[in-house]
Design an enzyme around this catalytic site. Structure first.
Site, PDB file in Angstrom:
ATOM      1  CB  THR A  15      -3.631  51.258  45.247  1.00 30.63           C
ATOM      2  OG1 THR A  15      -2.571  50.551  44.587  1.00 30.63           O
ATOM      3  CG2 THR A  15      -3.051  52.220  46.277  1.00 30.63           C
ATOM      4  N   GLY A  16      -6.281  49.596  44.265  1.00 33.85           N
ATOM      5  CA  GLY A  16      -6.905  48.648  43.334  1.00 33.85           C
ATOM      6  C   GLY A  16      -7.343  47.390  44.071  1.00 33.85           C
ATOM      7  N   GLY A  17      -7.894  47.573  45.257  1.00 34.18           N
ATOM      8  CA  GLY A  17      -8.298  46.417  46.070  1.00 34.18           C
ATOM      9  C   GLY A  17      -9.727  45.966  45.832  1.00 34.18           C
ATOM     10  CB  SER A  19     -10.918  44.618  40.517  1.00 34.20           C
ATOM     11  OG  SER A  19     -10.994  43.803  39.358  1.00 34.20           O
ATOM     12  N   GLY A  20      -9.743  41.736  41.095  1.00 33.50           N
ATOM     13  CA  GLY A  20      -8.599  40.909  40.701  1.00 33.50           C
ATOM     14  C   GLY A  20      -7.591  40.604  41.805  1.00 33.50           C
ATOM     15  CB  ILE A  21      -3.873  40.843  41.710  1.00 30.58           C
ATOM     16  CG1 ILE A  21      -3.652  39.901  40.518  1.00 30.58           C
ATOM     17  CG2 ILE A  21      -2.712  40.758  42.698  1.00 30.58           C
ATOM     18  CD1 ILE A  21      -2.503  40.302  39.593  1.00 30.58           C
ATOM     19  CB  SER A 140       3.678  43.138  34.140  1.00 27.14           C
ATOM     20  OG  SER A 140       3.282  42.306  33.048  1.00 27.14           O
ATOM     21  CE1 TYR A 153       0.228  46.751  32.553  1.00 22.71           C
ATOM     22  CE2 TYR A 153       1.440  44.903  31.597  1.00 22.71           C
ATOM     23  CZ  TYR A 153       0.636  45.428  32.602  1.00 22.71           C
ATOM     24  OH  TYR A 153       0.255  44.632  33.662  1.00 22.71           O
TER      25      TYR A 153
HETATM   26  P1  NDP Z   1      -7.978  44.418  37.501  1.00 23.54           P
HETATM   27  O1  NDP Z   1      -8.344  45.182  36.289  1.00 23.54           O
HETATM   28  O2  NDP Z   1      -8.873  43.374  38.026  1.00 23.54           O
HETATM   29  O3  NDP Z   1      -7.614  45.413  38.690  1.00 23.54           O
HETATM   30  C1  NDP Z   1      -7.015  46.649  38.474  1.00 23.54           C
HETATM   31  C2  NDP Z   1      -7.305  47.473  39.704  1.00 23.54           C
HETATM   32  O4  NDP Z   1      -6.641  48.730  39.598  1.00 23.54           O
HETATM   33  C3  NDP Z   1      -8.778  47.738  39.884  1.00 23.54           C
HETATM   34  O5  NDP Z   1      -9.086  47.574  41.234  1.00 23.54           O
HETATM   35  C4  NDP Z   1      -8.914  49.197  39.468  1.00 23.54           C
HETATM   36  O6  NDP Z   1      -9.985  49.812  40.166  1.00 23.54           O
HETATM   37  C5  NDP Z   1      -7.574  49.742  39.918  1.00 23.54           C
HETATM   38  N1  NDP Z   1      -7.199  50.962  39.224  1.00 23.54           N
HETATM   39  C6  NDP Z   1      -6.863  51.129  37.920  1.00 23.54           C
HETATM   40  N2  NDP Z   1      -6.602  52.406  37.669  1.00 23.54           N
HETATM   41  C7  NDP Z   1      -6.773  53.075  38.831  1.00 23.54           C
HETATM   42  C8  NDP Z   1      -6.671  54.433  39.227  1.00 23.54           C
HETATM   43  N3  NDP Z   1      -6.347  55.389  38.351  1.00 23.54           N
HETATM   44  N4  NDP Z   1      -6.919  54.758  40.517  1.00 23.54           N
HETATM   45  C9  NDP Z   1      -7.267  53.807  41.409  1.00 23.54           C
HETATM   46  N5  NDP Z   1      -7.389  52.512  41.091  1.00 23.54           N
HETATM   47  C10 NDP Z   1      -7.160  52.159  39.821  1.00 23.54           C
HETATM   48  O7  NDP Z   1      -6.563  43.785  37.141  1.00 23.54           O
HETATM   49  P2  NDP Z   1      -5.505  42.904  37.937  1.00 23.54           P
HETATM   50  O8  NDP Z   1      -5.968  42.554  39.277  1.00 23.54           O
HETATM   51  O9  NDP Z   1      -5.095  41.866  36.994  1.00 23.54           O
HETATM   52  O10 NDP Z   1      -4.312  43.965  38.017  1.00 23.54           O
HETATM   53  C11 NDP Z   1      -3.697  44.372  39.201  1.00 23.54           C
HETATM   54  C12 NDP Z   1      -2.244  44.699  38.900  1.00 23.54           C
HETATM   55  O11 NDP Z   1      -1.586  43.520  38.443  1.00 23.54           O
HETATM   56  C13 NDP Z   1      -2.035  45.764  37.831  1.00 23.54           C
HETATM   57  O12 NDP Z   1      -0.995  46.636  38.207  1.00 23.54           O
HETATM   58  C14 NDP Z   1      -1.607  44.935  36.619  1.00 23.54           C
HETATM   59  O13 NDP Z   1      -0.809  45.666  35.732  1.00 23.54           O
HETATM   60  C15 NDP Z   1      -0.833  43.826  37.292  1.00 23.54           C
HETATM   61  N6  NDP Z   1      -0.673  42.635  36.460  1.00 23.54           N
HETATM   62  C16 NDP Z   1      -1.742  41.850  36.137  1.00 23.54           C
HETATM   63  C17 NDP Z   1      -1.572  40.744  35.338  1.00 23.54           C
HETATM   64  C18 NDP Z   1      -2.700  39.843  34.942  1.00 23.54           C
HETATM   65  O14 NDP Z   1      -2.489  38.972  34.101  1.00 23.54           O
HETATM   66  N7  NDP Z   1      -3.884  39.973  35.499  1.00 23.54           N
HETATM   67  C19 NDP Z   1      -0.246  40.385  34.815  1.00 23.54           C
HETATM   68  C20 NDP Z   1       0.807  41.259  35.219  1.00 23.54           C
HETATM   69  C21 NDP Z   1       0.587  42.341  36.016  1.00 23.54           C
HETATM   70  P3  NDP Z   1     -11.028  50.836  39.465  1.00 23.54           P
HETATM   71  O15 NDP Z   1     -11.349  50.264  38.135  1.00 23.54           O
HETATM   72  O16 NDP Z   1     -12.176  50.902  40.415  1.00 23.54           O
HETATM   73  O17 NDP Z   1     -10.296  52.131  39.381  1.00 23.54           O
END
Ligand code: NDP
Length: 261
Positions: A15-17, A19-21, A140, A153
Site C-alpha cells: 500500500t502506498g507503492g 511514492s517514497g519508501i 516511525s 502521528y
Molecule cells: P510518501 O508521502 O512518499 O508516501 C506515502 C504513501 O502513502 C503514498 O504512496 C500515498 O499515496 C500513500 N497514502 C497515503 N494515504 C493514503 C490513503 N488514504 N490510501 C492509500 N494510500 C495512501 O511518504 P513515505 O514513503 O516517506 O512514507 C511511507 C510510510 O513511511 C508512511 O507510513 C510514513 O509514516 C512512514 N515513515 C516515513 C518516514 C520518512 O522520513 N519518510 C519516517 C518514518 C515513517 P497517495 O498520495 O497516492 O494516496
C-alpha cells in the site's frame, strides 16, 4: 555462488507503492523476482510507477481508509494473483497536531489512515494470505522520540507496533509473521507534503542532526530492510521492530548536535 533471487515466484501487496519508501520497495521486490501490486490514491503517480516498474507490477487506485475500496482491492488481487505471500502495509500520512490548537478531524484522520486502515488492510488481505506469509507494517521513530507537534502521528505509529504484536500472536499458528520496520528520517516526498520541495530541503539539516550517522536515510535503505522481513532470511523473526534510523532512537547521545565540537 548462488544467484537465487530472494522473492522468486512470490506475490506482494504494497500500500502506498506509488511514492517514497513503498515505491523503492516495489522496485527491489521486483528485482528479487516478485510480482507486486501497488496502491495509492493518486492515479497519475500510480500510472507513472507502473510504467517504471514494468510488467511485474500492477496498480490499483484505492484509499486504504475506505472499506469498499479495500474489498474491491482484495477482489482484484484474487483475480490477478490468487494468493499473496507478502503484505507491506506502508501507506501513511504525517500531520501537525500540537496540543492546544488541533482540530479533532485532523487528529482522527491521522489515526484512521495510520492505524485503523492498517489493521483492516491486513484483515481484508488475510483470506488471500498463504500460510508462511510475511506482513510488514511501517512504524516511525516519532513513536519513541517525543517530537513536539506530532501527538497523533506518534500515537498512530506506537499503535502500529502494539498491533503488530497482537496480530503476530494470532497468526503464528499459520506461520504468518508480522513485523514492523521503523524508519528514521528518510528522504521521500512526505517531507514536501504541505511545505513544498524547498521547505523539505530546508528541513534536511535539522533532520540529519537527529541521526548519529549524520544524514537522512534513503528509501532504498528502507526497502532492503523490508526485503529482509519479507523474505525467508527472516524466517525466525516474529513480532519485532527493526529500526532503520541511523541510530536516532538507540543512541541519541550521539546526535551530531549533542557532540561538543
Ligand atoms: P510518501 O508521502 O512518499 O508516501 C506515502 C504513501 O502513502 C503514498 O504512496 C500515498 O499515496 C500513500 N497514502 C497515503 N494515504 C493514503 C490513503 N488514504 N490510501 C492509500 N494510500 C495512501 O511518504 P513515505 O514513503 O516517506 O512514507 C511511507 C510510510 O513511511 C508512511 O507510513 C510514513 O509514516 C512512514 N515513515 C516515513 C518516514 C520518512 O522520513 N519518510 C519516517 C518514518 C515513517 P497517495 O498520495 O497516492 O494516496
Amino acid at each position: 555462488m548462488s544467484t537465487q533471487r530472494k522473492l522468486e515466484g512470490k506475490t506482494a501487496l504494497i500500500t502506498g507503492g506509488n511514492s517514497g519508501i513503498g515505491l523503492a520497495t516495489a522496485r527491489l521486490f521486483i528485482q528479487e523476482g516478485a510480482k507486486v501490486a501497488i496502491t495509492g490514491r493518486d492515479q497519475a503517480s500510480l500510472d507513472a510507477a507502473v510504467k517504471e516498474l514494468g510488467p511485474n507490477a500492477v496498480a490499483f487506485r484505492a484509499d486504504v481508509a475506505d472499506p469498499a475500496a479495500r474489498e474491491q482491492l482484495v477482489a482484484s488481487l484474487r483475480d490477478r494473483f490468487g494468493q499473496l505471500d507478502i503484505v507491506f502495509a506502508n501507506a501513511g500520512i504525517s500531520g501537525n497536531t500540537p496540543v492546544g490548537s488541533t482540530d479533532q478531524k485532523l487528529f482522527e484522520s491521522v489515526l484512521a489512515i495510520n492505524v485503523t486502515a492498517v489493521f483492516f488492510t491486513v484483515q481484508s488481505a488475510l483470506p488471500l494470505l498463504r500460510d508462511g506469509a510475511s506482513i510488514i507494517l511501517n512504524g516511525s521513530v516519532i513513536a519513541s522520540l517525543g517530537s513536539p507537534g506530532y501527538a497523533a502521528y506518534a500515537a498512530s505509529k506506537g499503535a502500529v507496533v502494539s498491533m503488530a504484536r497482537s496480530m503476530a500472536a494470532e497468526l503464528s499458528p499459520r506461520n504468518i509473521r508480522v513485523n514492523v520496520v521503523v524508519p528514521g528520517p528518510i528522504r521521500t516526498p512526505i517531507w514536501a507534503r504541505g511545505r513544498g520541495e524547498e521547505g523539505a530541503r530546508a528541513l534536511e539539516p535539522f533532520l540529519a542532526s537527529m541521526v548519529p550517522l549524520g544524514r537522512m536515510g534513503e528509501a532504498e535503505e528502507l526497502a532492503k530492510a523490508v526485503l529482509f522481513l519479507a523474505s525467508s532470511d527472516s524466517s525466525f523473526v516474529q513480532g519485532t521492530e527493526l529500526f532503520v534510523d541511523g541510530g536516532a532512537v538507540g543512541v541519541p547521545a550521539g546526535w551530531p548536535r549533542n557532540l561538543v565540537k
